[in-house]
Design a protein around this motif. Structure first.
Motif, short mmCIF file in Angstrom:
data_model
loop_
_atom_site.label_atom_id
_atom_site.label_comp_id
_atom_site.label_asym_id
_atom_site.label_seq_id
_atom_site.Cartn_x
_atom_site.Cartn_y
_atom_site.Cartn_z
N VAL A 1 -5.25 10.45 -5.96
CA VAL A 1 -5.98 9.32 -5.36
C VAL A 1 -5.02 8.21 -4.95
O VAL A 1 -5.14 7.63 -3.85
CB VAL A 1 -7.04 8.79 -6.35
CG1 VAL A 1 -7.63 7.48 -5.84
CG2 VAL A 1 -8.13 9.82 -6.55
N LEU A 2 -4.05 7.89 -5.81
CA LEU A 2 -3.08 6.84 -5.47
C LEU A 2 -2.26 7.22 -4.24
O LEU A 2 -1.99 6.38 -3.37
CB LEU A 2 -2.16 6.57 -6.66
CG LEU A 2 -2.79 5.84 -7.85
CD1 LEU A 2 -1.77 5.68 -8.98
CD2 LEU A 2 -3.33 4.48 -7.44
N ILE B 1 -4.41 6.68 -1.21
CA ILE B 1 -4.45 5.25 -0.86
C ILE B 1 -3.17 4.86 -0.11
O ILE B 1 -3.21 4.15 0.90
CB ILE B 1 -4.63 4.39 -2.12
CG1 ILE B 1 -6.01 4.63 -2.74
CG2 ILE B 1 -4.44 2.90 -1.80
CD1 ILE B 1 -6.20 3.96 -4.09
N VAL C 1 2.12 1.35 -4.14
CA VAL C 1 1.10 2.26 -4.65
C VAL C 1 1.64 3.69 -4.70
O VAL C 1 1.38 4.44 -5.65
CB VAL C 1 -0.18 2.19 -3.80
CG1 VAL C 1 -1.20 3.24 -4.25
CG2 VAL C 1 -0.80 0.81 -3.90
N GLY D 1 0.79 -1.22 0.00
CA GLY D 1 0.00 0.00 0.00
C GLY D 1 0.82 1.27 0.00
O GLY D 1 0.60 2.16 -0.84
N ALA E 1 -2.97 3.57 3.74
CA ALA E 1 -2.33 2.28 4.01
C ALA E 1 -1.20 2.44 5.01
O ALA E 1 -1.03 1.61 5.92
CB ALA E 1 -1.79 1.69 2.71
#
Length: 220
Positions: free
Chosen positions: A88-89, A92, A64, A60, A96
């Motif tokens: 957005v990534l 995330i 990511v 994550g 995470a």
């Protein structure tokens, strides 16, 4: 620029995506096959809660997050759309990272173990805090409400540099964590040791490719 070199630079992100898949597979095999699996709540087997930490931090936070860094070089389309994917990534990755830290603190509290005494833990907290600060500053400067164009242009080199530095800190933190866990498990020349060492090596290669994707110009 020679065509052969263009093809080479275009292949960097493809290799990085393949490493993403390879590292994810290694981590899942390691935690689900050789270890007891993962869980956020497990009173009968608290170690499962701890195993959520490497899962979230490697896949994550780092993988990511690395993909988010490469979006402007690997994704076609309008810059606004790519910027949203980038945002957005990174969100995330940040979530995470926070959940990964919560998992390890939860495990140590339930197990009565001390925390925040190793280089790995110091690097981890520092990296996550810096990542969060970088995300907030980047969000307000480049997305909403957005600074003036001249301000954005002057901030961009620093935004890139700090982002790459934080990413490298995250990889360094993961490497120290893998070494710590390797020693804790007393691994020695078995299949699990091979998977842990391979994960560390591929993480390093992934970091190299991510940085290269930023340094080299986009020509495809």
């Amino acid at each position: 620029m020679p065509r052969g070199f263009q093809v080479q630079t275009a292949s960097i992100t493809i290799f990085a995506h393949l490493l993403f898949i390879a590292i994810t597979t290694l981590v899942l095999v390691w935690l689900l096959h050789f270890r007891e699996g993962v869980a956020f709540f497990s009173s009968s087997n608290p170690i499962k809660v701890f195993h959520l930490h490497p899962l979230l931090m490697v896949i994550g936070f780092i993988l990511v997050g690395g993909e988010a860094i490469m979006t402007f070089k690997s994704l076609p389309g309008k810059r606004r759309s790519v910027k949203v994917v980038h945002l957005v990534l990174h969100l995330i990755a940040l979530v995470a990272g926070i959940l990964g830290i919560i998992a390890v603190f939860k495990y140590k509290k339930e197990s009565g173990l001390a925390d925040m005494y190793t280089l790995h833990s110091w690097l981890g907290i520092s990296t996550t805090c810096l990542f969060g600060l970088q995300y907030i500053l980047g969000f307000f400067a480049y997305f909403f409400p957005g600074a003036e164009m001249s301000t954005r242009a002057s901030l961009l080199p620093w935004h890139r540099f700090v982002g790459m530095a934080i990413f490298l800190f995250a990889v360094a933190t993961a490497e120290t964590g893998l070494v710590e866990y390797f020693e804790f498990l007393h691994l020695f020349r078995n299949q699990e040791a091979l998977i842990v060492n391979s994960t560390g090596l591929l993480l390093f290669l992934f970091a190299v490719l991510v940085i290269l994707s930023i340094i080299l110009p986009r020509n495809y």
